[in-house]
Design a protein around this motif. Structure first.
Motif, PDB file in Angstrom:
ATOM      1  N   GLN A   1       9.602 -14.403 -15.803  1.00  0.00           N
ATOM      2  CA  GLN A   1      10.985 -14.715 -16.158  1.00  0.00           C
ATOM      3  C   GLN A   1      11.696 -13.499 -16.729  1.00  0.00           C
ATOM      4  O   GLN A   1      12.843 -13.258 -16.437  1.00  0.00           O
ATOM      5  N   ARG A   2      11.018 -12.748 -17.559  1.00  0.00           N
ATOM      6  CA  ARG A   2      11.639 -11.626 -18.266  1.00  0.00           C
ATOM      7  C   ARG A   2      11.516 -10.302 -17.525  1.00  0.00           C
ATOM      8  O   ARG A   2      12.280  -9.380 -17.782  1.00  0.00           O
ATOM      9  N   GLN A   3      10.546 -10.207 -16.653  1.00  0.00           N
ATOM     10  CA  GLN A   3      10.316  -8.981 -15.898  1.00  0.00           C
ATOM     11  C   GLN A   3      10.049  -9.339 -14.441  1.00  0.00           C
ATOM     12  O   GLN A   3       9.447 -10.369 -14.148  1.00  0.00           O
ATOM     13  N   PRO A   4      10.448  -8.455 -13.529  1.00  0.00           N
ATOM     14  CA  PRO A   4      10.167  -8.712 -12.116  1.00  0.00           C
ATOM     15  C   PRO A   4       8.711  -8.394 -11.783  1.00  0.00           C
ATOM     16  O   PRO A   4       8.011  -7.720 -12.544  1.00  0.00           O
ATOM     17  N   LEU A   5       8.298  -8.835 -10.636  1.00  0.00           N
ATOM     18  CA  LEU A   5       6.948  -8.583 -10.148  1.00  0.00           C
ATOM     19  C   LEU A   5       6.617  -7.088 -10.184  1.00  0.00           C
ATOM     20  O   LEU A   5       5.523  -6.703 -10.575  1.00  0.00           O
ATOM     21  N   GLU A   6       7.561  -6.251  -9.800  1.00  0.00           N
ATOM     22  CA  GLU A   6       7.324  -4.811  -9.732  1.00  0.00           C
ATOM     23  C   GLU A   6       6.986  -4.210 -11.088  1.00  0.00           C
ATOM     24  O   GLU A   6       6.320  -3.172 -11.151  1.00  0.00           O
ATOM     25  N   ALA A   7       7.405  -4.838 -12.170  1.00  0.00           N
ATOM     26  CA  ALA A   7       7.070  -4.353 -13.505  1.00  0.00           C
ATOM     27  C   ALA A   7       5.724  -4.882 -13.987  1.00  0.00           C
ATOM     28  O   ALA A   7       5.008  -4.207 -14.715  1.00  0.00           O
ATOM     29  N   VAL A   8       5.368  -6.094 -13.568  1.00  0.00           N
ATOM     30  CA  VAL A   8       4.166  -6.763 -14.065  1.00  0.00           C
ATOM     31  C   VAL A   8       2.916  -6.430 -13.241  1.00  0.00           C
ATOM     32  O   VAL A   8       1.847  -6.160 -13.794  1.00  0.00           O
ATOM     33  N   LEU A   9       3.042  -6.445 -11.936  1.00  0.00           N
ATOM     34  CA  LEU A   9       1.883  -6.279 -11.056  1.00  0.00           C
ATOM     35  C   LEU A   9       1.094  -4.991 -11.306  1.00  0.00           C
ATOM     36  O   LEU A   9      -0.134  -5.043 -11.425  1.00  0.00           O
ATOM     37  N   PRO A  10       1.728  -3.820 -11.404  1.00  0.00           N
ATOM     38  CA  PRO A  10       0.930  -2.601 -11.616  1.00  0.00           C
ATOM     39  C   PRO A  10       0.049  -2.651 -12.867  1.00  0.00           C
ATOM     40  O   PRO A  10      -1.108  -2.238 -12.829  1.00  0.00           O
ATOM     41  N   THR A  11       0.572  -3.199 -13.946  1.00  0.00           N
ATOM     42  CA  THR A  11      -0.212  -3.291 -15.184  1.00  0.00           C
ATOM     43  C   THR A  11      -1.423  -4.201 -15.001  1.00  0.00           C
ATOM     44  O   THR A  11      -2.530  -3.871 -15.437  1.00  0.00           O
ATOM     45  N   LEU A  12      -1.224  -5.337 -14.351  1.00  0.00           N
ATOM     46  CA  LEU A  12      -2.338  -6.264 -14.127  1.00  0.00           C
ATOM     47  C   LEU A  12      -3.393  -5.645 -13.205  1.00  0.00           C
ATOM     48  O   LEU A  12      -4.594  -5.816 -13.426  1.00  0.00           O
ATOM     49  N   VAL A  13      -2.946  -4.930 -12.191  1.00  0.00           N
ATOM     50  CA  VAL A  13      -3.892  -4.282 -11.275  1.00  0.00           C
ATOM     51  C   VAL A  13      -4.643  -3.169 -12.005  1.00  0.00           C
ATOM     52  O   VAL A  13      -5.860  -3.025 -11.843  1.00  0.00           O
ATOM     53  N   GLU A  14      -3.943  -2.392 -12.828  1.00  0.00           N
ATOM     54  CA  GLU A  14      -4.615  -1.342 -13.616  1.00  0.00           C
ATOM     55  C   GLU A  14      -5.719  -1.932 -14.488  1.00  0.00           C
ATOM     56  O   GLU A  14      -6.819  -1.387 -14.564  1.00  0.00           O
ATOM     57  N   LYS A  15      -5.420  -3.051 -15.143  1.00  0.00           N
ATOM     58  CA  LYS A  15      -6.424  -3.698 -16.005  1.00  0.00           C
ATOM     59  C   LYS A  15      -7.625  -4.169 -15.193  1.00  0.00           C
ATOM     60  O   LYS A  15      -8.757  -4.115 -15.660  1.00  0.00           O
ATOM     61  N   SER A  16      -7.384  -4.636 -13.983  1.00  0.00           N
ATOM     62  CA  SER A  16      -8.481  -5.063 -13.111  1.00  0.00           C
ATOM     63  C   SER A  16      -9.368  -3.880 -12.739  1.00  0.00           C
ATOM     64  O   SER A  16     -10.597  -3.978 -12.764  1.00  0.00           O
ATOM     65  N   LEU A  17      -8.745  -2.764 -12.405  1.00  0.00           N
ATOM     66  CA  LEU A  17      -9.515  -1.572 -12.051  1.00  0.00           C
ATOM     67  C   LEU A  17     -10.314  -1.057 -13.257  1.00  0.00           C
ATOM     68  O   LEU A  17     -11.446  -0.594 -13.099  1.00  0.00           O
ATOM     69  N   GLU A  18      -9.750  -1.153 -14.453  1.00  0.00           N
ATOM     70  CA  GLU A  18     -10.470  -0.761 -15.669  1.00  0.00           C
ATOM     71  C   GLU A  18     -11.734  -1.596 -15.855  1.00  0.00           C
ATOM     72  O   GLU A  18     -12.714  -1.122 -16.426  1.00  0.00           O
ATOM     73  N   ARG A  19     -11.727  -2.826 -15.377  1.00  0.00           N
ATOM     74  CA  ARG A  19     -12.905  -3.703 -15.455  1.00  0.00           C
ATOM     75  C   ARG A  19     -13.930  -3.370 -14.376  1.00  0.00           C
ATOM     76  O   ARG A  19     -14.989  -3.981 -14.320  1.00  0.00           O
ATOM     77  N   GLY A  20     -13.572  -2.465 -13.487  1.00  0.00           N
ATOM     78  CA  GLY A  20     -14.468  -2.119 -12.399  1.00  0.00           C
ATOM     79  C   GLY A  20     -14.321  -3.019 -11.189  1.00  0.00           C
ATOM     80  O   GLY A  20     -15.162  -2.992 -10.294  1.00  0.00           O
ATOM     81  N   TRP A  21     -13.257  -3.815 -11.146  1.00  0.00           N
ATOM     82  CA  TRP A  21     -13.027  -4.739 -10.049  1.00  0.00           C
ATOM     83  C   TRP A  21     -12.194  -4.068  -8.959  1.00  0.00           C
ATOM     84  O   TRP A  21     -11.264  -3.323  -9.247  1.00  0.00           O
ATOM     85  N   ARG A  22     -12.509  -4.391  -7.730  1.00  0.00           N
ATOM     86  CA  ARG A  22     -11.621  -4.078  -6.621  1.00  0.00           C
ATOM     87  C   ARG A  22     -10.613  -5.226  -6.532  1.00  0.00           C
ATOM     88  O   ARG A  22     -10.903  -6.345  -6.952  1.00  0.00           O
ATOM     89  N   ALA A  23      -9.446  -4.942  -5.966  1.00  0.00           N
ATOM     90  CA  ALA A  23      -8.381  -5.950  -5.908  1.00  0.00           C
ATOM     91  C   ALA A  23      -7.772  -6.028  -4.513  1.00  0.00           C
ATOM     92  O   ALA A  23      -7.709  -5.037  -3.793  1.00  0.00           O
ATOM     93  N   VAL A  24      -7.344  -7.233  -4.184  1.00  0.00           N
ATOM     94  CA  VAL A  24      -6.550  -7.487  -2.990  1.00  0.00           C
ATOM     95  C   VAL A  24      -5.233  -8.068  -3.470  1.00  0.00           C
ATOM     96  O   VAL A  24      -5.209  -8.930  -4.348  1.00  0.00           O
ATOM     97  N   ILE A  25      -4.138  -7.597  -2.877  1.00  0.00           N
ATOM     98  CA  ILE A  25      -2.812  -8.135  -3.176  1.00  0.00           C
ATOM     99  C   ILE A  25      -2.286  -8.742  -1.882  1.00  0.00           C
ATOM    100  O   ILE A  25      -2.112  -8.041  -0.891  1.00  0.00           O
ATOM    101  N   GLU A  26      -2.071 -10.063  -1.905  1.00  0.00           N
ATOM    102  CA  GLU A  26      -1.588 -10.749  -0.710  1.00  0.00           C
ATOM    103  C   GLU A  26      -0.109 -11.079  -0.844  1.00  0.00           C
ATOM    104  O   GLU A  26       0.318 -11.651  -1.849  1.00  0.00           O
ATOM    105  N   VAL A  27       0.641 -10.709   0.180  1.00  0.00           N
ATOM    106  CA  VAL A  27       2.059 -11.035   0.286  1.00  0.00           C
ATOM    107  C   VAL A  27       2.279 -11.721   1.632  1.00  0.00           C
ATOM    108  O   VAL A  27       1.509 -11.512   2.560  1.00  0.00           O
ATOM    109  N   PRO A  28       3.313 -12.544   1.759  1.00  0.00           N
ATOM    110  CA  PRO A  28       3.487 -13.282   3.014  1.00  0.00           C
ATOM    111  C   PRO A  28       4.162 -12.507   4.147  1.00  0.00           C
ATOM    112  O   PRO A  28       4.123 -12.964   5.284  1.00  0.00           O
TER     113      PRO A  28
END
Length: 150
Positions: free
Chosen positions: A10-37
């Motif tokens: 609500q307060r921030q767009p996807l473009e502001a939130v997604l990179p931070t969440l992905v960075e945190k995932s990589l810090e955990r040693g996880w690989r990530a997939v981002i699915e868009v339609p």
């Protein structure tokens, strides 16, 4: 059981939130997939992840790249797990996949200012609960911090 996190934007767009969440995932040693339609959205996010910050970038590729299996982050418009990711980000209405149990975590990001997106997220919440996954709902407070609401 897969953890499914619903992020109500609500307060921030996807473009502001997604990179931070992905960075945190990589810090955990996880690989990530981002699915868009849609391919157009994939191309826009692909560009954005290279340039979202002057001090950082997210190493990534798309599922069309020949080395997608080696990438820490892969953007896709389809099903499948091209890089053996532990976490899958679902954006712009991408639904919880049939193989949800193959992931440690799924993250559903939806625009809380869009009634259609809210309705889709509620439907995905119900499906997730029926499937027996652990679902949590997150919303930003007035200071921009994520608060667990359910």
């Amino acid at each position: 059981m897969t953890d499914v996190l619903f992020y109500h934007l609500q307060r921030q767009p996807l473009e502001a939130v997604l990179p931070t969440l992905v960075e945190k995932s990589l810090e955990r040693g996880w690989r990530a997939v981002i699915e868009v339609p849609a391919q157009e959205r994939l191309a826009a996010l692909d560009d954005h992840l290279w340039t979202y910050s002057d001090a950082a970038f997210l190493p990534h590729g798309t599922d069309r790249d020949p080395d997608a299996a080696e990438q820490p982050v892969v953007l896709t418009t389809g099903a499948g797990n091209p890089n053996g990711a532990a976490i899958r980000f679902l954006v712009d209405g991408a639904g919880v996949p049939d193989d949800a149990a193959a992931y440690e975590r799924l993250v559903v990001l939806f625009n809380g200012n869009d009634e259609e997106a809210l309705a889709r997220a509620r439907d995905e919440w119900r499906k997730t609960k029926v499937a027996g996954h652990a679902a949590t709902y997150w919303q930003q407070d007035e200071n921009g911090r994520w608060q667990k609401k359910a």
